[in-house]
Structures are given as C-alpha cells and as structure tokens.
Write an enzyme that holds these catalytic residues in place. Structure first.
Site, PDB file in Angstrom:
ATOM      1  N   CYS A  65       0.833  -1.219   0.000  1.00 40.01           N
ATOM      2  CA  CYS A  65       0.000   0.000   0.000  1.00 40.01           C
ATOM      3  C   CYS A  65       0.856   1.252   0.000  1.00 40.01           C
ATOM      4  O   CYS A  65       0.615   2.172  -0.798  1.00 40.01           O
ATOM      5  CB  CYS A  65      -0.953   0.002   1.200  1.00 40.01           C
ATOM      6  SG  CYS A  65      -2.326  -1.140   0.969  1.00 40.01           S
TER       7      CYS A  65
ATOM      8  N   HIS B  74      -6.657   3.754   3.987  1.00 44.09           N
ATOM      9  CA  HIS B  74      -6.693   2.386   4.515  1.00 44.09           C
ATOM     10  C   HIS B  74      -8.052   2.167   5.191  1.00 44.09           C
ATOM     11  O   HIS B  74      -8.575   3.072   5.844  1.00 44.09           O
ATOM     12  CB  HIS B  74      -5.583   2.166   5.558  1.00 44.09           C
ATOM     13  CG  HIS B  74      -4.349   1.542   4.984  1.00 44.09           C
ATOM     14  ND1 HIS B  74      -3.104   2.114   5.079  1.00 44.09           N
ATOM     15  CD2 HIS B  74      -4.168   0.357   4.325  1.00 44.09           C
ATOM     16  CE1 HIS B  74      -2.209   1.324   4.493  1.00 44.09           C
ATOM     17  NE2 HIS B  74      -2.821   0.250   4.031  1.00 44.09           N
TER      18      HIS B  74
HETATM   19  N1  PCA Z   1      -3.265  -3.769   2.085  1.00 36.52           N
HETATM   20  C1  PCA Z   1      -1.832  -3.992   2.049  1.00 36.52           C
HETATM   21  C2  PCA Z   1      -1.490  -4.234   0.614  1.00 36.52           C
HETATM   22  C3  PCA Z   1      -2.787  -4.515  -0.069  1.00 36.52           C
HETATM   23  C4  PCA Z   1      -3.831  -4.098   0.884  1.00 36.52           C
HETATM   24  O1  PCA Z   1      -5.041  -4.057   0.662  1.00 36.52           O
HETATM   25  C5  PCA Z   1      -1.038  -2.893   2.734  1.00 36.52           C
HETATM   26  O2  PCA Z   1      -1.564  -2.232   3.641  1.00 36.52           O
HETATM   27  O3  PCA Z   1       0.123  -2.660   2.373  1.00 36.52           O
END
Ligand code: PCA
Length: 217
Positions: free
Chosen positions: A145, A169
C-alpha cells in the site's frame, strides 16, 4: 467533466476478499457525485512493482483529475486517511508473487517522502460528521500500500492533469472479522458512504481545514 480513478487491491495474507476492491467495485460508475463526475474503479495486484506498472497504465489511459488508492488495514477500527508516503519497501510478509523486499527504495534517488494532496483534515471532519469513524493516519506502513501510495504521488508530481491524489486504509469487513477474534470491522455500506464523502469533500475543498489530526506517538 471530472474523472476520478479509484483503485482497490486483490486479496492477500490468506484472505479470500479485500474490502478495498469490494468498495471500489461498488463505486465504479457511481452517479452519486453528479452526472459530470466519471468514477472509474480498477483492481491492482498485491505485488510490488506490478501494482505500479498497472497503476501507471490506468493513469495514462484515463488521465484522471483525482486518484484515490484504497487498501485493507486489518486491525484498524476507522477509515484511515493517510498523510504521507515514504520511499521504502520493507515487507513483513511476502506479496502475492512471493517477493519480500527489505529496505529497498521505491524510486532510487527519489524524494524521501510525499504528502497526500487530498484535503485530509476536511475529509476526516466530513466523514465523522456522517457518524462514521475516520482519522488521519501518519503511516501507511512499508508494504504494497505504501509502495502504491508513493508511486502514485511520484506520478502525480509528473502529470499535471492529476489535481488531487492520496491513499485510504480501511478496516476488515464483518465477514472477515469473524475469523480474527477481537478485530474491529466496518460494513461495506458504511465504508462506501465514507468514500463518497471523501470524494465530495475533495471536489469541493480547495484549502484544507486547519484542525488537529496529529498523534502523540
Ligand atoms: N493492504 C496492504 C497491501 C494490499 C492491501 O489491501 C497494505 O496495507 O500494504
């Protein structure tokens, strides 16, 4: 006409779904923001490198005014509006292709970090005003991410058609949380409503609100 590109991710870390893709899929083609807003939703692989190759292609194809990338952060209880992307890959688990980079720059010799260009404080206020928990987050981690967030902001620095870009997020969906004892979750409806608030606020806010969104540690 304003084009808004939303991205979600493939499932990873043993999950069978990723709430980010469920939301993006639900908002793809949405008319909630008005007829002159074109919302496009795409899925990125949870793979270092390849995720950025695909993001770059989508940006070149659609030339979006606004880009918001979304990812799952299992264990978080609120919608997390990320403040900053850092120029490092440091994977605690392997990505979906088995790669686990440690302490590698995302863009060699690139800036150490980029700030989100979304009005992050106004967004938190707007989502909270709708009775949905949201907060500024000071770190998007060092996994895929953050990698995509940094790559997005690096692209936005080069492509002037991108006016606003950032990363969000989101918590687990309730169907995921039943397999993670004690983990918080949020419904798809609530998370989709929060994302619409985020977009509406981004479209209507030129200067971010001066409200504290800091943390002590
Ligand atoms: N969360 C991960 C990568 C893909 C996702 O949905 C992250 O927080 O890095």
């Amino acid at each position: 006409m304003k084009t808004i590109l939303l991205t979600g991710f493939d499932a990873f870390a043993g999950e069978t779904i990723n709430p980010s893709w469920e939301i993006v899929r639900a908002l793809d083609g949405s008319t909630h923001l008005g007829k002159d807003r074109h919302v496009i939703g795409v899925k990125l692989p949870c793979v270092f490198g390849q995720a950025l190759v695909e993001l770059t292609q989508h940006i070149q194809t659609h030339k979006p005014d606004i880009v918001v990338c979304i990812g799952q952060a299992g264990g978080r209880s609120e919608i997390s509006i990320e403040r900053v992307a850092i120029n490092i890959n440091d994977a605690r688990i392997a990505d979906n292709h088995g790669a686990q980079p440690i302490d590698q720059a995302i863009v060699p010799h690139g800036p150490v970090a980029y700030f989100s260009s979304l009005p992050i404080k106004a967004i938190v206020a707007a989502i909270n005003a709708h009775g949905i928990p949201a907060a500024v987050s000071q770190s998007a981690g060092t996994f895929v991410c953050n990698h995509v967030f940094y790559g997005l902001m690096h692209l936005a620095a080069q492509h002037t058609f991108i006016h606003r870009a950032g990363f969000v997020h989101i918590p687990y969906l309730p169907t995921q949380a039943v397999r993670h004892a004690g983990a918080p979750s949020m419904s798809l409806e609530m998370m989709s409503a929060a994302l619409l608030q985020l977009l509406e606020t981004t479209l209507t806010t030129e200067h971010d609100a001066s409200i504290t969104g800091g943390s002590l540690h």
